[in-house]
Design a protein around this motif. Structure first.
Motif, PDB file in Angstrom:
ATOM      1  N   SER A  24     -14.821   2.748  -4.164  1.00  0.00           N
ATOM      2  CA  SER A  24     -15.918   3.196  -3.126  1.00  0.00           C
ATOM      3  C   SER A  24     -15.530   2.871  -1.788  1.00  0.00           C
ATOM      4  N   GLY A  25     -15.029   1.768  -1.478  1.00  0.00           N
ATOM      5  CA  GLY A  25     -14.729   1.132  -0.196  1.00  0.00           C
ATOM      6  C   GLY A  25     -13.723   1.896   0.675  1.00  0.00           C
ATOM      7  N   HIS A  26     -12.700   2.465  -0.040  1.00  0.00           N
ATOM      8  CA  HIS A  26     -11.664   3.107   0.439  1.00  0.00           C
ATOM      9  C   HIS A  26     -11.891   4.828   0.527  1.00  0.00           C
ATOM     10  N   SER A  27     -13.062   5.153   0.007  1.00  0.00           N
ATOM     11  CA  SER A  27     -13.175   6.782   0.002  1.00  0.00           C
ATOM     12  C   SER A  27     -13.178   7.517   1.256  1.00  0.00           C
ATOM     13  N   SER A  28     -13.860   7.084   2.130  1.00  0.00           N
ATOM     14  CA  SER A  28     -14.023   7.669   3.482  1.00  0.00           C
ATOM     15  C   SER A  28     -12.508   7.444   4.388  1.00  0.00           C
ATOM     16  N   MET A  29     -11.840   6.581   4.069  1.00  0.00           N
ATOM     17  CA  MET A  29     -10.379   6.709   4.512  1.00  0.00           C
ATOM     18  C   MET A  29      -9.706   7.696   3.952  1.00  0.00           C
ATOM     19  N   ALA A  30      -9.646   7.799   2.507  1.00  0.00           N
ATOM     20  CA  ALA A  30      -8.995   8.577   1.902  1.00  0.00           C
ATOM     21  C   ALA A  30      -9.265  10.021   2.298  1.00  0.00           C
ATOM     22  N   GLU A  31     -10.564  10.404   2.501  1.00  0.00           N
ATOM     23  CA  GLU A  31     -11.020  11.524   2.806  1.00  0.00           C
ATOM     24  C   GLU A  31     -10.308  11.924   4.140  1.00  0.00           C
ATOM     25  N   TRP A  32     -10.349  11.138   5.185  1.00  0.00           N
ATOM     26  CA  TRP A  32      -9.769  11.272   6.351  1.00  0.00           C
ATOM     27  C   TRP A  32      -8.059  11.689   6.333  1.00  0.00           C
ATOM     28  N   ASN A 147      -3.407   3.864   5.417  1.00  0.00           N
ATOM     29  CA  ASN A 147      -4.061   2.684   5.574  1.00  0.00           C
ATOM     30  C   ASN A 147      -4.853   2.434   6.288  1.00  0.00           C
ATOM     31  N   GLU A 148      -5.893   1.308   6.058  1.00  0.00           N
ATOM     32  CA  GLU A 148      -6.759   0.982   6.966  1.00  0.00           C
ATOM     33  C   GLU A 148      -6.469   0.074   7.934  1.00  0.00           C
ATOM     34  N   SER A 149      -5.395  -0.358   7.962  1.00  0.00           N
ATOM     35  CA  SER A 149      -4.678  -1.271   9.067  1.00  0.00           C
ATOM     36  C   SER A 149      -3.421  -0.599   9.612  1.00  0.00           C
ATOM     37  N   ASN A 150      -3.398  -0.401  10.869  1.00  0.00           N
ATOM     38  CA  ASN A 150      -2.410   0.264  11.617  1.00  0.00           C
ATOM     39  C   ASN A 150      -1.420  -0.722  12.324  1.00  0.00           C
ATOM     40  N   GLY A 151      -1.411  -1.991  12.139  1.00  0.00           N
ATOM     41  CA  GLY A 151      -0.667  -3.063  12.313  1.00  0.00           C
ATOM     42  C   GLY A 151      -0.637  -3.544  13.964  1.00  0.00           C
ATOM     43  N   GLU A 152      -2.018  -2.962  14.518  1.00  0.00           N
ATOM     44  CA  GLU A 152      -1.950  -3.247  16.016  1.00  0.00           C
ATOM     45  C   GLU A 152      -3.117  -4.463  16.502  1.00  0.00           C
ATOM     46  N   ASN A 153      -3.898  -4.570  15.384  1.00  0.00           N
ATOM     47  CA  ASN A 153      -4.767  -5.872  15.564  1.00  0.00           C
ATOM     48  C   ASN A 153      -4.409  -6.956  15.114  1.00  0.00           C
ATOM     49  N   LEU A 196      -4.537   4.369   9.901  1.00  0.00           N
ATOM     50  CA  LEU A 196      -3.193   4.994  10.059  1.00  0.00           C
ATOM     51  C   LEU A 196      -2.924   5.850   8.928  1.00  0.00           C
ATOM     52  N   CYS A 197      -2.467   6.961   9.450  1.00  0.00           N
ATOM     53  CA  CYS A 197      -1.915   8.005   8.232  1.00  0.00           C
ATOM     54  C   CYS A 197      -0.707   8.685   8.956  1.00  0.00           C
ATOM     55  N   VAL A 198       0.446   8.607   7.985  1.00  0.00           N
ATOM     56  CA  VAL A 198       1.684   8.947   8.098  1.00  0.00           C
ATOM     57  C   VAL A 198       1.790  10.104   7.253  1.00  0.00           C
TER      58      VAL A 198
END
Length: 205
Positions: A24-32, A147-153, A196-198
């Motif tokens: 449930s928590g990652h669904s928005s990121m996955a859709e993006w 990824n939810e984390s792009n390594g910049e924060n 982050l999406c690569v």
């Protein structure tokens, strides 16, 4: 083991709770993430680190005449993925396997599309893993990391202290490792949420 260690390899009751939270928590990121790749209706797809199986289900929807394999090294994740994709497993369109990204149990050039959502943090050697992915991806095939984390924060580094074996990569680190593995046409996408999406291609001349 802390509860959050279950993000790495879900185990026991805590692991079962975690895979439900992931779905449930990652669904928005996955859709993006999915907005950045094209999936044909007959594609053969692989989701590495398939967790609770939600993205396997989405890949099955996006390739209605294709096939999807999910692989995860957690027994709990495999059980959950098999449960939510039971119908398509029965229809021989889906397989869920327990295995390791460092030794993918597939032949060369098997898949059209390979995805990895919220999982490269936990791979012991992303360069070696990317070489395995390059091997099993078909020529002109697509590989996507999301990824939810792009390594910049810098604040996100608290998770690497809390979760043993976790490493957060920035886009340049990911790009360099992909290039070293042979991938080309690497496209990097970020958003205001820090995701982050690569997306990259395997193109052999």
């Amino acid at each position: 083991m802390s509860f959050f260690q279950n993000t790495c390899k879900p185990k026991g009751i805590g692991g079962k709770i975690m895979v439900n939270m992931m779905n449930s928590g990652h669904s928005s990121m996955a859709e993006w993430g999915f907005t950045h790749i094209e999936i044909a209706e007959n594609n053969i797809c692989l989701d590495i680190g398939c967790g609770g199986g939600a993205n396997v289900k989405k890949l099955l929807e996006k390739s209605p005449h294709g096939k999807v394999t999910g692989i995860d090294y957690s027994e709990i994740s495999v059980e959950k993925s098999q449960k939510i994709n039971k119908a398509e497993i029965s229809n021989k369109r889906c397989k869920i396997l327990q295995g390791n990204v460092m030794e993918l149990p597939f032949g060369n050039e098997t898949f059209d599309v390979i995805t990895a959502f919220e999982t490269i943090y936990f791979w012991p050697d992303i360069s070696g893993a990317f070489k395995q992915i390059y091997r099993v991806l078909k020529n002109t095939g697509t590989f996507m990391i999301c990824n939810e984390s792009n390594g910049e924060n810098p604040k996100e580094e608290k998770w690497t202290k809390m979760i043993q074996g976790m490493k957060i990569y920035n886009s340049e680190q990911v790009k360099k490792s992909l290039e070293d593995a042979g991938f080309t046409d690497i496209k990097i996408h970020k958003n205001k949420k820090g995701w982050l999406c690569v997306v990259c291609k395997k193109i052999k001349m």
